[in-house]
Design a protein around this motif. Sequence first.
Motif, PDB file in Angstrom:
ATOM      1  N   ASP A 116       0.940  -1.344   0.127  1.00  0.00           N
ATOM      2  CA  ASP A 116      -0.011   0.051  -0.138  1.00  0.00           C
ATOM      3  C   ASP A 116       0.869   1.221   0.124  1.00  0.00           C
ATOM      4  OD1 ASP A 116      -1.847   1.875   0.252  1.00  0.00           O
ATOM      5  OD2 ASP A 116      -2.549   1.407   2.463  1.00  0.00           O
ATOM      6  N   TYR A 117       0.776   1.932  -1.157  1.00  0.00           N
ATOM      7  CA  TYR A 117       1.937   3.256  -1.311  1.00  0.00           C
ATOM      8  C   TYR A 117       0.874   4.570  -0.836  1.00  0.00           C
ATOM      9  CZ  TYR A 117       4.494  -0.193  -3.662  1.00  0.00           C
ATOM     10  OH  TYR A 117       5.071  -1.364  -3.979  1.00  0.00           O
ATOM     11  N   VAL A 118      -0.389   4.319  -0.906  1.00  0.00           N
ATOM     12  CA  VAL A 118      -1.406   5.835  -0.887  1.00  0.00           C
ATOM     13  C   VAL A 118      -2.488   5.737   0.115  1.00  0.00           C
ATOM     14  CG1 VAL A 118      -1.027   6.189  -3.318  1.00  0.00           C
ATOM     15  CG2 VAL A 118      -2.455   4.487  -2.754  1.00  0.00           C
ATOM     16  N   GLY A 119      -2.310   4.606   1.114  1.00  0.00           N
ATOM     17  CA  GLY A 119      -3.364   4.717   2.101  1.00  0.00           C
ATOM     18  C   GLY A 119      -4.637   3.905   1.786  1.00  0.00           C
ATOM     19  N   GLY A 120      -4.434   2.932   0.812  1.00  0.00           N
ATOM     20  CA  GLY A 120      -5.886   2.546   0.480  1.00  0.00           C
ATOM     21  C   GLY A 120      -6.356   1.578   1.607  1.00  0.00           C
ATOM     22  N   LEU A 121      -5.524   0.905   2.336  1.00  0.00           N
ATOM     23  CA  LEU A 121      -5.852  -0.240   3.361  1.00  0.00           C
ATOM     24  C   LEU A 121      -6.778   0.780   4.418  1.00  0.00           C
ATOM     25  CD1 LEU A 121      -3.050  -2.400   3.913  1.00  0.00           C
ATOM     26  CD2 LEU A 121      -5.223  -3.062   2.982  1.00  0.00           C
ATOM     27  N   ALA A 122      -6.286   1.765   4.704  1.00  0.00           N
ATOM     28  CA  ALA A 122      -7.265   2.596   5.645  1.00  0.00           C
ATOM     29  C   ALA A 122      -8.518   3.028   5.137  1.00  0.00           C
ATOM     30  CB  ALA A 122      -6.251   3.706   5.864  1.00  0.00           C
ATOM     31  N   ASP A 123      -8.497   3.330   3.903  1.00  0.00           N
ATOM     32  CA  ASP A 123      -9.765   3.801   3.102  1.00  0.00           C
ATOM     33  C   ASP A 123     -10.703   2.524   2.984  1.00  0.00           C
ATOM     34  OD1 ASP A 123      -9.088   6.563   2.848  1.00  0.00           O
ATOM     35  OD2 ASP A 123      -8.197   6.282   1.057  1.00  0.00           O
ATOM     36  N   VAL A 124     -10.014   1.369   2.533  1.00  0.00           N
ATOM     37  CA  VAL A 124     -11.063   0.072   2.509  1.00  0.00           C
ATOM     38  C   VAL A 124     -11.448  -0.159   3.814  1.00  0.00           C
ATOM     39  CG1 VAL A 124     -10.899  -2.202   2.299  1.00  0.00           C
ATOM     40  CG2 VAL A 124      -9.657  -1.079   0.709  1.00  0.00           C
ATOM     41  N   ALA A 125     -10.721  -0.012   4.926  1.00  0.00           N
ATOM     42  CA  ALA A 125     -11.212  -0.250   6.473  1.00  0.00           C
ATOM     43  C   ALA A 125     -12.497   0.764   6.602  1.00  0.00           C
ATOM     44  CB  ALA A 125     -10.187  -0.029   7.297  1.00  0.00           C
ATOM     45  N   ALA A 126     -12.213   1.929   6.212  1.00  0.00           N
ATOM     46  CA  ALA A 126     -13.145   3.095   6.666  1.00  0.00           C
ATOM     47  C   ALA A 126     -14.194   3.013   5.483  1.00  0.00           C
ATOM     48  CB  ALA A 126     -12.626   4.413   6.558  1.00  0.00           C
ATOM     49  N   ARG A 127     -14.406   2.045   4.458  1.00  0.00           N
ATOM     50  CA  ARG A 127     -15.220   2.101   3.415  1.00  0.00           C
ATOM     51  C   ARG A 127     -15.300   3.154   2.898  1.00  0.00           C
ATOM     52  NH1 ARG A 127     -17.016  -3.103   3.349  1.00  0.00           N
ATOM     53  NH2 ARG A 127     -18.361  -2.656   1.608  1.00  0.00           N
ATOM     54  N   ARG A 128     -14.043   3.889   2.313  1.00  0.00           N
ATOM     55  CA  ARG A 128     -13.993   5.308   1.829  1.00  0.00           C
ATOM     56  C   ARG A 128     -13.630   5.162   0.447  1.00  0.00           C
ATOM     57  NH1 ARG A 128     -11.660   7.734   6.089  1.00  0.00           N
ATOM     58  NH2 ARG A 128      -9.635   7.116   5.334  1.00  0.00           N
ATOM     59  N   VAL A 129     -14.281   5.810  -0.518  1.00  0.00           N
ATOM     60  CA  VAL A 129     -13.489   5.926  -1.915  1.00  0.00           C
ATOM     61  C   VAL A 129     -13.006   7.214  -1.971  1.00  0.00           C
ATOM     62  CG1 VAL A 129     -14.085   5.861  -4.448  1.00  0.00           C
ATOM     63  CG2 VAL A 129     -15.387   4.458  -2.597  1.00  0.00           C
ATOM     64  N   ARG A 130     -11.482   7.324  -2.206  1.00  0.00           N
ATOM     65  CA  ARG A 130     -10.852   8.412  -2.409  1.00  0.00           C
ATOM     66  C   ARG A 130      -9.938   8.669  -3.412  1.00  0.00           C
ATOM     67  NH1 ARG A 130      -6.072  10.010   0.263  1.00  0.00           N
ATOM     68  NH2 ARG A 130      -5.766   8.043   1.158  1.00  0.00           N
ATOM     69  N   PHE A 131      -9.999   9.766  -4.168  1.00  0.00           N
ATOM     70  CA  PHE A 131      -8.954   9.752  -5.012  1.00  0.00           C
ATOM     71  C   PHE A 131      -7.585   9.812  -4.773  1.00  0.00           C
ATOM     72  CE2 PHE A 131     -12.686  11.590  -7.599  1.00  0.00           C
ATOM     73  CZ  PHE A 131     -12.781  10.889  -8.547  1.00  0.00           C
ATOM     74  N   ILE A 132      -6.578   9.308  -5.574  1.00  0.00           N
ATOM     75  CA  ILE A 132      -5.020   9.051  -5.396  1.00  0.00           C
ATOM     76  C   ILE A 132      -4.627  10.691  -5.386  1.00  0.00           C
ATOM     77  CG2 ILE A 132      -2.601   8.588  -5.745  1.00  0.00           C
ATOM     78  CD1 ILE A 132      -4.277   5.652  -6.459  1.00  0.00           C
ATOM     79  N   ALA A 155     -20.813   0.725  -4.521  1.00  0.00           N
ATOM     80  CA  ALA A 155     -20.551  -0.589  -4.420  1.00  0.00           C
ATOM     81  C   ALA A 155     -19.694  -0.997  -3.149  1.00  0.00           C
ATOM     82  CB  ALA A 155     -19.441  -1.263  -5.726  1.00  0.00           C
ATOM     83  N   TYR A 156     -18.819  -0.064  -2.792  1.00  0.00           N
ATOM     84  CA  TYR A 156     -17.856  -0.496  -1.803  1.00  0.00           C
ATOM     85  C   TYR A 156     -17.929   0.516  -0.648  1.00  0.00           C
ATOM     86  CZ  TYR A 156     -15.928  -3.008  -5.624  1.00  0.00           C
ATOM     87  OH  TYR A 156     -15.873  -3.901  -6.756  1.00  0.00           O
ATOM     88  N   GLY A 157     -18.421   1.812  -0.714  1.00  0.00           N
ATOM     89  CA  GLY A 157     -18.490   2.967   0.179  1.00  0.00           C
ATOM     90  C   GLY A 157     -19.562   2.801   1.315  1.00  0.00           C
ATOM     91  N   GLU A 158     -19.323   3.494   2.447  1.00  0.00           N
ATOM     92  CA  GLU A 158     -20.433   3.851   3.358  1.00  0.00           C
ATOM     93  C   GLU A 158     -20.490   5.121   3.707  1.00  0.00           C
ATOM     94  OE1 GLU A 158     -20.304   0.882   6.441  1.00  0.00           O
ATOM     95  OE2 GLU A 158     -20.882  -0.728   5.455  1.00  0.00           O
ATOM     96  N   GLY A 159     -21.635   5.563   4.259  1.00  0.00           N
ATOM     97  CA  GLY A 159     -21.792   7.067   4.668  1.00  0.00           C
ATOM     98  C   GLY A 159     -21.445   7.989   3.584  1.00  0.00           C
ATOM     99  N   ALA A 160     -21.203   9.195   3.928  1.00  0.00           N
ATOM    100  CA  ALA A 160     -21.228  10.162   2.990  1.00  0.00           C
ATOM    101  C   ALA A 160     -19.948  10.189   1.797  1.00  0.00           C
ATOM    102  CB  ALA A 160     -20.968  11.744   3.713  1.00  0.00           C
TER     103      ALA A 160
END
Length: 398
Positions: A116-132, A155-160
Motif C-alpha cells: 500500500d503506497y497511498v493509504g488504500g488499506l485505511a480507506d478500505v477499512a473505513a469504506r471510503r472511496v478516495r482519489f489518489i 459498491a464499496y463505500g458507506e456514509g457520505a
Amino acid sequence: MTEILRRLDAAWLREARLSHLLAVLDGAGEESRVVGGAVRRAQAAGFKAVPTGIEHGTITVVVHGQPFEVTTLREDVETFGRHAKVAFGRDWKQDAERRDFTMNALSAARDGAVYDYVGGLADVAARRVRFIGDAAARIAEDYLRILRFFRFHAAYGEGALDPAGLAACIAGRAGLDQLSRERVRAELLKLLLAKRAVPAIAAMTEAGLLDRILGGVPLLASHAKMGTLEATLGLAPDAMRRLAALAVSVVEDAERLRERLRLTNAESARCASMADGWWHISSRLGEREGRVLLYRLGPGRYTDRVLLAWARSSVGAADRQWHSLATLPSRWSAPVFPLKSADFIGRGIAPGPGLGAALAAAEEAWIAAGFPDDRAALAAIANATVAGLPAHLPPRDA
C-alpha cells in the motif's frame, strides 16, 4: 516508501491457475507483480498469450482456459485526457500513484504480502472511496472517473461521499460531454446494479451530474422503489429495468436514451415496451385482464411493464394485489394459439390477405373467450370468424 501492512490469506490467491501463472511470472529474478518480459515467459511455459492491449503493455494470458489480464508497470509521461502518453517502468509506487482510487492501488504478491503506497488499506477499512493525490488532476486524466467515483462508492463505500472527490466531480462535470456514449452507458449500467445505487444516484442528481448524462429529469422515487420491488419478488437486479424506472415515462424517453447512451436495439426496444402504456396498468387489473396482457407481451416484457407501473404507483411493496399481478407468470403460462391456416382453408378461405385477416380475427375472439382449448369452442370460433368476414374478403368458393 513501500508499506506492507498485512499479509493476505485469500482463497483466490491460492487458486491453482493464478498461482501457476504468478510462479511463471516470478521467474528470472522478477517480481510476480508482472513486468515487461512476462509475454516471453508465459509462452515458454506453454500458456497462450493474447496481445489484447499490447500498445498499453497489456496482454491476456490464458491458463488452463482461464484468462488473466497482465499489464506492465507504467508511469505517465504526458496526460491529455484519457489518451495519456506512458512509459513502461519497474517502479511499483509510481504505477500505484497513476491509478484512480486508493483502494485500486493496492497490490498483493504471491506470498500474500499486501503493498500500500497511498493509504488504500485505511480507506478500505473505513469504506471510503478516495482519489489518489489531487482529485481534480485524476479526473482530468479521464472524465469517466466521475462516474466511477459514484459507482465505487455505491459498491464499496458507506456514509457520505468523500467531500474533496465530490467537489472535484462537480467542478469537472463539463468533461462528461467529452466521453464516448458507449463508455458512459457501460459505467452507468454497472452503477445501477451496485448495492447502494439509490443514494449514489440521488447524490449525482443533487450535484447536477445525472441530468447531464440522461438529458432529462431523473425519477428518483420510482428508481428507488424498483430496487425494492425486485428484492421483494426475489428477482435479480436488472440494469435496464432500473434505468427505465429512473428515466423513462413515454416512448420518446426511450428514444432519447438510445441516442445518449448508445443502447443496443434490444435494450432500446425493451425500454420502449416498458414506456408503452404502463399507466393503464393498476392493481385493479383482474386475473383475466392480466392473462391477456401476459399473452400479448410475453413473460419478460409483462414483468417489466407491471413492475414499472407498480414503481410509479402510490402503494408499497407489500401490496397484495400488485404482488398477485406481478407474479402471474409463475402461475399461468400463455398457451399457443391453436388454430392454424389449414382450419380456415378447409372452411373455404383462400390463401392471401383474407386468410391472414381470418387468423387475426380468430385469435382476438379466442383471447376474448379466455383462451379455450376444447375442440367445440375452437370450431365455433373458426366458424364464426368465417361467417363474419367482410365482403371484400370472401371465402374461396364464393
